[in-house]
Design a protein around this motif. Structure first.
Motif, mmCIF file in Angstrom:
data_model
loop_
_atom_site.group_PDB
_atom_site.id
_atom_site.type_symbol
_atom_site.label_atom_id
_atom_site.label_comp_id
_atom_site.label_asym_id
_atom_site.label_seq_id
_atom_site.Cartn_x
_atom_site.Cartn_y
_atom_site.Cartn_z
ATOM 1 N N SER A 296 37.437 50.170 32.595
ATOM 2 C CA SER A 296 36.455 48.984 33.100
ATOM 3 C C SER A 296 36.407 49.786 34.655
ATOM 4 O O SER A 296 35.157 49.025 35.105
ATOM 5 C CB SER A 296 36.668 47.780 32.322
ATOM 6 N N GLY A 297 37.303 49.397 35.313
ATOM 7 C CA GLY A 297 37.149 49.445 36.559
ATOM 8 C C GLY A 297 37.104 47.936 37.627
ATOM 9 O O GLY A 297 37.525 48.004 38.646
ATOM 10 N N ARG A 298 38.014 47.040 36.482
ATOM 11 C CA ARG A 298 37.541 45.762 36.830
ATOM 12 C C ARG A 298 38.442 45.481 38.192
ATOM 13 O O ARG A 298 38.785 44.380 38.861
ATOM 14 C CB ARG A 298 37.303 44.893 35.978
ATOM 15 N N PHE A 299 40.352 46.143 37.091
ATOM 16 C CA PHE A 299 41.422 45.335 37.740
ATOM 17 C C PHE A 299 42.252 46.825 38.725
ATOM 18 O O PHE A 299 41.409 48.226 38.313
ATOM 19 C CB PHE A 299 42.213 45.219 36.488
ATOM 20 N N ASP A 300 42.762 46.606 40.005
ATOM 21 C CA ASP A 300 43.444 47.372 40.401
ATOM 22 C C ASP A 300 44.656 47.656 39.327
ATOM 23 O O ASP A 300 45.907 48.546 39.563
ATOM 24 C CB ASP A 300 44.095 47.006 41.647
ATOM 25 N N GLY B 208 47.691 39.441 46.172
ATOM 26 C CA GLY B 208 46.434 39.700 46.243
ATOM 27 C C GLY B 208 45.916 41.324 45.373
ATOM 28 O O GLY B 208 44.942 41.730 45.648
ATOM 29 N N VAL B 209 46.769 41.695 44.520
ATOM 30 C CA VAL B 209 46.484 42.347 43.768
ATOM 31 C C VAL B 209 45.387 42.186 41.827
ATOM 32 O O VAL B 209 46.247 41.264 41.975
ATOM 33 C CB VAL B 209 47.692 43.744 42.912
ATOM 34 N N MET C 145 44.233 53.603 39.831
ATOM 35 C CA MET C 145 44.286 52.541 38.161
ATOM 36 C C MET C 145 46.004 52.281 37.592
ATOM 37 O O MET C 145 46.314 53.890 37.123
ATOM 38 C CB MET C 145 43.777 52.434 37.205
ATOM 39 N N ARG C 146 46.860 51.356 38.132
ATOM 40 C CA ARG C 146 47.863 52.032 37.964
ATOM 41 C C ARG C 146 48.385 50.542 36.351
ATOM 42 O O ARG C 146 47.877 49.203 36.719
ATOM 43 C CB ARG C 146 48.842 50.846 38.384
ATOM 44 N N VAL C 147 49.076 50.812 35.226
ATOM 45 C CA VAL C 147 49.097 51.116 34.205
ATOM 46 C C VAL C 147 51.058 50.660 34.131
ATOM 47 O O VAL C 147 51.823 51.459 33.793
ATOM 48 C CB VAL C 147 49.272 51.561 33.142
ATOM 49 N N VAL C 148 51.201 49.391 33.884
ATOM 50 C CA VAL C 148 52.326 49.037 33.318
ATOM 51 C C VAL C 148 53.385 48.813 32.334
ATOM 52 O O VAL C 148 52.451 47.763 31.525
ATOM 53 C CB VAL C 148 53.695 48.143 34.328
ATOM 54 N N MET C 149 53.986 49.230 31.054
ATOM 55 C CA MET C 149 53.798 49.190 29.780
ATOM 56 C C MET C 149 54.933 48.008 30.086
ATOM 57 O O MET C 149 56.058 48.985 30.242
ATOM 58 C CB MET C 149 53.691 49.887 28.379
ATOM 59 N N PHE C 150 55.069 47.044 29.006
ATOM 60 C CA PHE C 150 56.747 46.498 28.813
ATOM 61 C C PHE C 150 57.389 46.884 27.729
ATOM 62 O O PHE C 150 56.340 46.125 26.129
ATOM 63 C CB PHE C 150 56.888 45.149 29.676
ATOM 64 N N THR C 151 58.564 46.512 27.264
ATOM 65 C CA THR C 151 59.008 47.086 25.500
ATOM 66 C C THR C 151 60.504 47.230 25.951
ATOM 67 O O THR C 151 61.712 47.078 27.211
ATOM 68 C CB THR C 151 58.646 48.321 25.497
ATOM 69 N N GLY D 91 55.564 37.905 34.534
ATOM 70 C CA GLY D 91 56.152 37.985 35.615
ATOM 71 C C GLY D 91 56.060 39.109 36.854
ATOM 72 O O GLY D 91 55.255 38.680 37.294
ATOM 73 N N THR D 92 55.823 40.263 35.889
ATOM 74 C CA THR D 92 54.912 41.132 36.976
ATOM 75 C C THR D 92 53.722 40.609 37.166
ATOM 76 O O THR D 92 53.697 41.110 38.634
ATOM 77 C CB THR D 92 55.724 42.948 36.705
ATOM 78 N N ALA D 93 52.486 40.994 36.458
ATOM 79 C CA ALA D 93 51.295 40.954 36.294
ATOM 80 C C ALA D 93 51.377 39.613 37.604
ATOM 81 O O ALA D 93 50.971 39.565 38.199
ATOM 82 C CB ALA D 93 50.973 39.793 35.350
ATOM 83 N N ALA D 94 51.966 38.060 37.294
ATOM 84 C CA ALA D 94 52.011 37.613 38.357
ATOM 85 C C ALA D 94 52.719 37.539 40.099
ATOM 86 O O ALA D 94 51.840 37.208 40.637
ATOM 87 C CB ALA D 94 53.172 35.824 37.780
ATOM 88 N N LEU D 95 53.713 38.039 40.139
ATOM 89 C CA LEU D 95 53.878 38.415 40.989
ATOM 90 C C LEU D 95 52.831 40.033 41.806
ATOM 91 O O LEU D 95 52.642 39.341 42.935
ATOM 92 C CB LEU D 95 55.226 39.547 41.406
ATOM 93 N N ALA D 96 52.155 40.702 40.858
ATOM 94 C CA ALA D 96 51.572 41.422 42.249
ATOM 95 C C ALA D 96 50.183 40.436 42.397
ATOM 96 O O ALA D 96 49.386 41.052 43.331
ATOM 97 C CB ALA D 96 50.426 42.204 41.078
ATOM 98 N N ALA D 97 49.166 39.769 41.088
ATOM 99 C CA ALA D 97 48.728 38.912 41.455
ATOM 100 C C ALA D 97 48.738 38.447 43.047
ATOM 101 O O ALA D 97 47.821 37.753 43.720
ATOM 102 C CB ALA D 97 48.319 38.136 40.887
#
Length: 394
Positions: A122-126, A29-30, A1-7, A20-26
Motif C-alpha cells: 500500500s505504501g502507507r508504512f515504512d 519516528g518510523v 519497505m522493511r518487513v520483520v516477522m516474529f515466530t 515491542g519492536t514495532a513500538a520502539l520503531a514508532a
C-alpha cells in the motif's frame, strides 16, 4: 519497505517481542504497522487497545491491524472448493465427505498473508512487523503459498479459452465437470495473489526473528526452525532470548535457573552465530502498552539497529560455475544423512528429515541436467550442466 516477522514456540513471548519492536520503531519516528497472522490474536491485548481488520493508530506513528482470514477464505478459495466438490461428487463421493476433503489445511492462516501483502504494497508504512503463529503453524504457513500455487496450477486448466473449447467434449467423455469461467478467474487471481505474497516474503528487506526462552527443549526447537526457514528461503537476522533471569539474587532456586540459562545461552550463541542472540530480561511485571513494550525492546536491542537490513548469504542462490550453474541451499544444523534430493520435470524436490520443499527451477536450470550434489559446511550444492537438446529450446 522493511518487513520483520516474529515466530517462536508457543508461550515464549513472541507477541511481546513483535509489539515491542514495532513500538520502539514508532517511538523513533518510523511509521509502523504491527499485524498478526495468528488466528488467536493477542496484539491488541498486549498494546491495551481495540484492534480491527483496518489499520488503526494506537500511538504516534504506530498502527495495529488484525486480519479477518475467514473473509479472505470466502473470497479466494470458496469458488475453487465448489469446483473440486463437484468433481468428487461426479466420481461418486458423498457430498458431505467431498466438502470435508476439500477443506484447505491452513487456508485461514495462509490467506491472512494476503492482508500482510496488501499492507506492505500500500505504501502507507515504512515498517511492517508481523506477529506470526507459534512455530509449527508458522513453518506450515510460510511454505503454503508456494505449495498452493504449485498444486492449483496442476489441478486447473488456467487457459480459459482452452477450457471453454474442451468443456462439452470432456464432460461427455469423462462425466467430470470442467471449471466454470468464474472458477478459472478465481484460480488465476489466487495464483497471482500468492505470487505477490512470495515476492513480499522473499524480498531482500524481509527477515524472520526467532523468539525463545533459554531452555534446552526450546533452543533445540529453534535450531530446527532455523533449518526449515532456510530450506524455504527465509532469512533469520536475529534471535531474541526472552525471560532471562538476572544474575542478582542469592536464593538457591534462582541460582540454579541462572546457571542453567547461562549454559543454554552459551550454546545458542555458538549455534546461531553469526546471527546475534539478544537478551530480554525477565520483567518484574508483565509489560503492556506501547510505552512499556518499547522500553523492553530498547533494552534487548541495545546498540543494534532493530530496522537494519538483513546481511549475509541468502539461503537459496544460483551461481554461475564455468559453463554450468550451481544451486546452493543453506541447511544449518543438518546432517548429510537427512538430506534427500530428486528431480521431477521442472521441479527439484528437496527433503530434510520430515520437511520437504518443491523448488520450481528457474528457466536456465530447467534446461540443464543435474550432474552432482554435495553437502558440506551446512550448505547443499547441486551442480547443473546445460543439456544441448534443451538449451536451444525456447
Amino acid at each position: 519497505m522493511r518487513v520483520v516477522m516474529f515466530t517462536g514456540k508457543g508461550g515464549v513471548g513472541k507477541t511481546t517481542a513483535a509489539a515491542g519492536t514495532a513500538a520502539l520503531a514508532a517511538r523513533r519516528g518510523v511509521k509502523t504497522l504491527v499485524v498478526s497472522t495468528d488466528a488467536a490474536h493477542s496484539l491488541a491485548d498486549a498494546l491495551e487497545v481495540s484492534g480491527g481488520e483496518e489499520p488503526v493508530e494506537v500511538a504516534p506513528s504506530l498502527f495495529l491491524a488484525e486480519a479477518d482470514p475467514r473473509a479472505l477464505v470466502l473470497r479466494s478459495w470458496d469458488g475453487l472448493q465448489q469446483y473440486l466438490v463437484s468433481m468428487l461428487c461426479a466420481a461418486g463421493v458423498d457430498p458431505i465427505a467431498a466438502h470435508e476433503i476439500t477443506v484447505l489445511p491452513g487456508a485461514e492462516e495462509v490467506l491472512a498473508l494476503l492482508a500482510v501483502r496488501d499492507h506492505v504494497t500500500s505504501g502507507r508504512f515504512d515498517l511492517v512487523v508481523v506477529d506470526c503463529a507459534p512455530t509449527a503453524e508458522t513453518l506450515r504457513l510460510l511454505a503454503l503459498p508456494e505449495a498452493i500455487d504449485h498444486y492449483v496450477g496442476r489441478l486447473l486448466p488456467l487457459d480459459s479459452a482452452l477450457a471453454r473449447a474442451l468443456r462439452p467434449t470432456v464432460g461427455r467423455v469423462t462425466g467430470m465437470p470442467l471449471p466454470a469461467q468464474q472458477v478459472l478467474v478465481g484460480a488465476a487471481r489466487l495464483r497471482d495473489e500468492l505470487s505477490g505474497v512470495r515476492e513480499v516474503l522473499r524480498a531482500p528487506s524481509t527477515s524472520v526473528r526467532l523468539v525463545l526462552t533459554p531452555e534446552r527443549v526450546v533452543v533445540a526447537e529453534a535450531r530446527r526452525t532455523l533449518t526449515t526457514l532456510s530450506l524455504h528461503g527465509y532469512v533469520v537476522d536475529a534471535v531474541v532470548a526472552n525471560r532471562v533471569f538476572p544474575d542478582r539474587g542469592a536464593d538457591p532456586w534462582r541460582r540454579r535457573w541462572v546457571r542453567a540459562q547461562r549454559e543454554q545461552l552459551a550454546l545458542a550463541d555458538e549455534a546461531f552465530a553469526p546471527v546475534p542472540v539478544l537478551r530480554a530480561a525477565y520483567a518484574e511485571v508483565e509489560p503492556s502498552g506501547a510505552e512499556q513494550l518499547a522500553d523492553v525492546a530498547e533494552a534487548f536491542y541495545g546498540d543494534l539497529d532493530p530496522l537494519a537490513e538483513p546481511t549475509g548469504a541468502t539461503p537459496v542462490s544460483v551461481i554461475r560455475d564455468g559453463d554450468g550453474f550451481r544451486l546452493e541451499v543453506a541447511l544449518p544444523f543438518t546432517d548429510r544423512s537427512e538430506v534427500e534430493l530428486a528431480r521431477r520435470g521442472d521441479d527439484l524436490i528437496l527433503g530434510v528429515g520430515p520437511r520437504a520443499r518443491v523448488l520450481s527451477l528457474p528457466s536456465a536450470l530447467r534446461r540443464c541436467v543435474v550432474t552432482g550434489a554435495a553437502f558440506s559446511d551446512g550448505r547443499l550444492r547441486v551442480c547443473f550442466e546445460p543439456d544441448p537438446a534443451l538449451w536451444l529450446t525456447p
